[in-house]
Design a protein around this motif. Structure first.
Motif, PDB file in Angstrom:
ATOM      1  N   PHE A  82       0.804  -1.214   0.000  1.00 44.03           N
ATOM      2  CA  PHE A  82       0.000   0.000   0.000  1.00 44.03           C
ATOM      3  C   PHE A  82       0.843   1.274   0.000  1.00 44.03           C
ATOM      4  O   PHE A  82       0.700   2.137   0.856  1.00 44.03           O
ATOM      5  CB  PHE A  82      -0.973  -0.009   1.177  1.00 44.03           C
ATOM      6  CG  PHE A  82      -1.888  -1.196   1.152  1.00 44.03           C
ATOM      7  CD1 PHE A  82      -2.899  -1.287   0.206  1.00 44.03           C
ATOM      8  CD2 PHE A  82      -1.714  -2.232   2.044  1.00 44.03           C
ATOM      9  CE1 PHE A  82      -3.734  -2.394   0.164  1.00 44.03           C
ATOM     10  CE2 PHE A  82      -2.542  -3.345   2.007  1.00 44.03           C
ATOM     11  CZ  PHE A  82      -3.559  -3.432   1.066  1.00 44.03           C
ATOM     12  N   GLY A  83       1.760   1.389  -0.950  1.00 41.42           N
ATOM     13  CA  GLY A  83       2.546   2.601  -1.115  1.00 41.42           C
ATOM     14  C   GLY A  83       3.742   2.732  -0.203  1.00 41.42           C
ATOM     15  O   GLY A  83       4.368   3.785  -0.140  1.00 41.42           O
ATOM     16  N   THR A  84       4.092   1.668   0.495  1.00 38.68           N
ATOM     17  CA  THR A  84       5.240   1.695   1.406  1.00 38.68           C
ATOM     18  C   THR A  84       6.139   0.501   1.123  1.00 38.68           C
ATOM     19  O   THR A  84       5.659  -0.626   0.994  1.00 38.68           O
ATOM     20  CB  THR A  84       4.771   1.640   2.877  1.00 38.68           C
ATOM     21  OG1 THR A  84       3.925   2.751   3.145  1.00 38.68           O
ATOM     22  CG2 THR A  84       5.956   1.675   3.831  1.00 38.68           C
ATOM     23  N   LEU A  85       7.436   0.753   1.027  1.00 38.38           N
ATOM     24  CA  LEU A  85       8.407  -0.325   0.930  1.00 38.38           C
ATOM     25  C   LEU A  85       8.864  -0.652   2.343  1.00 38.38           C
ATOM     26  O   LEU A  85       9.342   0.225   3.062  1.00 38.38           O
ATOM     27  CB  LEU A  85       9.610   0.087   0.079  1.00 38.38           C
ATOM     28  CG  LEU A  85      10.763  -0.919   0.039  1.00 38.38           C
ATOM     29  CD1 LEU A  85      10.340  -2.224  -0.622  1.00 38.38           C
ATOM     30  CD2 LEU A  85      11.972  -0.333  -0.669  1.00 38.38           C
ATOM     31  N   ASP A 114      11.391   6.481   6.663  1.00 40.38           N
ATOM     32  CA  ASP A 114      10.274   7.067   7.401  1.00 40.38           C
ATOM     33  C   ASP A 114      10.133   6.483   8.797  1.00 40.38           C
ATOM     34  O   ASP A 114       9.613   7.131   9.700  1.00 40.38           O
ATOM     35  CB  ASP A 114       8.969   6.883   6.623  1.00 40.38           C
ATOM     36  CG  ASP A 114       9.011   7.640   5.304  1.00 40.38           C
ATOM     37  OD1 ASP A 114       9.433   8.813   5.319  1.00 40.38           O
ATOM     38  OD2 ASP A 114       8.652   7.058   4.264  1.00 40.38           O
ATOM     39  N   SER A 115      10.572   5.245   8.969  1.00 33.28           N
ATOM     40  CA  SER A 115      10.591   4.623  10.301  1.00 33.28           C
ATOM     41  C   SER A 115      11.670   3.554  10.301  1.00 33.28           C
ATOM     42  O   SER A 115      11.958   2.939   9.280  1.00 33.28           O
ATOM     43  CB  SER A 115       9.233   4.002  10.636  1.00 33.28           C
ATOM     44  OG  SER A 115       8.942   2.932   9.763  1.00 33.28           O
ATOM     45  N   LYS A 139       9.859   2.945   3.925  1.00 31.90           N
ATOM     46  CA  LYS A 139       9.973   4.160   3.114  1.00 31.90           C
ATOM     47  C   LYS A 139       8.704   4.268   2.296  1.00 31.90           C
ATOM     48  O   LYS A 139       8.354   3.357   1.537  1.00 31.90           O
ATOM     49  CB  LYS A 139      11.194   4.075   2.187  1.00 31.90           C
ATOM     50  CG  LYS A 139      11.415   5.251   1.296  1.00 31.90           C
ATOM     51  CD  LYS A 139      12.039   6.404   2.030  1.00 31.90           C
ATOM     52  CE  LYS A 139      12.443   7.499   1.059  1.00 31.90           C
ATOM     53  NZ  LYS A 139      12.918   8.673   1.780  1.00 31.90           N
ATOM     54  N   GLN A 140       7.990   5.397   2.433  1.00 32.49           N
ATOM     55  CA  GLN A 140       6.769   5.615   1.678  1.00 32.49           C
ATOM     56  C   GLN A 140       7.088   6.337   0.381  1.00 32.49           C
ATOM     57  O   GLN A 140       8.062   7.066   0.295  1.00 32.49           O
ATOM     58  CB  GLN A 140       5.780   6.438   2.491  1.00 32.49           C
ATOM     59  CG  GLN A 140       5.267   5.716   3.709  1.00 32.49           C
ATOM     60  CD  GLN A 140       4.278   6.553   4.478  1.00 32.49           C
ATOM     61  OE1 GLN A 140       4.378   7.776   4.506  1.00 32.49           O
ATOM     62  NE2 GLN A 140       3.327   5.885   5.112  1.00 32.49           N
ATOM     63  N   GLY A 144       2.227   9.343  -5.176  1.00 31.52           N
ATOM     64  CA  GLY A 144       1.462   8.095  -5.229  1.00 31.52           C
ATOM     65  C   GLY A 144       2.189   7.025  -6.005  1.00 31.52           C
ATOM     66  O   GLY A 144       2.952   7.332  -6.928  1.00 31.52           O
ATOM     67  N   PRO A 145       1.992   5.746  -5.636  1.00 31.02           N
ATOM     68  CA  PRO A 145       2.653   4.676  -6.369  1.00 31.02           C
ATOM     69  C   PRO A 145       2.149   4.618  -7.804  1.00 31.02           C
ATOM     70  O   PRO A 145       1.062   5.104  -8.099  1.00 31.02           O
ATOM     71  CB  PRO A 145       2.243   3.412  -5.596  1.00 31.02           C
ATOM     72  CG  PRO A 145       1.023   3.797  -4.837  1.00 31.02           C
ATOM     73  CD  PRO A 145       1.113   5.285  -4.596  1.00 31.02           C
TER      74      PRO A 145
END
Length: 147
Positions: A82-85, A114-115, A139-140, A144-145
């Motif tokens: 959902f848009g995050t690796l 990002d975290s 990492k987001q 948008g993807p």
């Protein structure tokens, strides 16, 4: 962060996981970096984001390779959700020490992701070399993807 299994349901818009297991040796870093870069580009991350991901993967792997026991395997798992690796790196270490949040390497990880978190798992407390240390980060997409 939660450990994801290959049997996990990925859902729509999820690419599921790329996992690499190699000997915990610095000579394999070039392969791990290349795969991380290829996955990030394939999933539509921009050039700067792909560079951040490659740097973060390199730093996490290098940190764990330095602590690894001889003959240990290094596992690097990349998964788009959902848009995050999400990246999970782990290996067996002598002391089970997680990287210090005050180290330069940790500051790099914290800056380009990002975290980020690190933790350890004791496989068998009676043995001195069963400390599996994990570094997980996410990492987001900045935009948008790709659709």
């Amino acid at each position: 962060m939660r450990t994801y299994e290959l049997t996990d349901w990925l859902g729509p818009q999820c690419t599921g996981p790329v996992e690499l297991r190699v000997p915990a040796d610095a000579e394999h870093l070039i392969l791990i970096r290349a795969i991380a870069h290829a996955v990030s580009c394939r999933e539509g991350f921009g050039p700067d984001e792909s560079t951040d991901i490659t740097v973060a993967v390199d730093e996490a792997c290098t940190s764990l390779i330095r602590r690894s026991v001889p003959g240990a395997l290094l596992t690097c798992r990349l998964q788009i959700t959902f848009g995050t690796l999400r990246v999970a790196v782990s290996t067996t270490t002598f002391d089970g020490g997680v990287p210090s949040e005050h180290s330069f390497g940790w500051q790099v990880l914290d800056t380009v992701t990002d975290s980020v978190s690190a933790w350890r798992y004791e496989c068998d407390p009676r043995r001195g070399t069963d400390h599996v240390v994990h570094i997980d980060f996410a990492k987001q997409f900045a935009r948008g993807p790709r659709g």
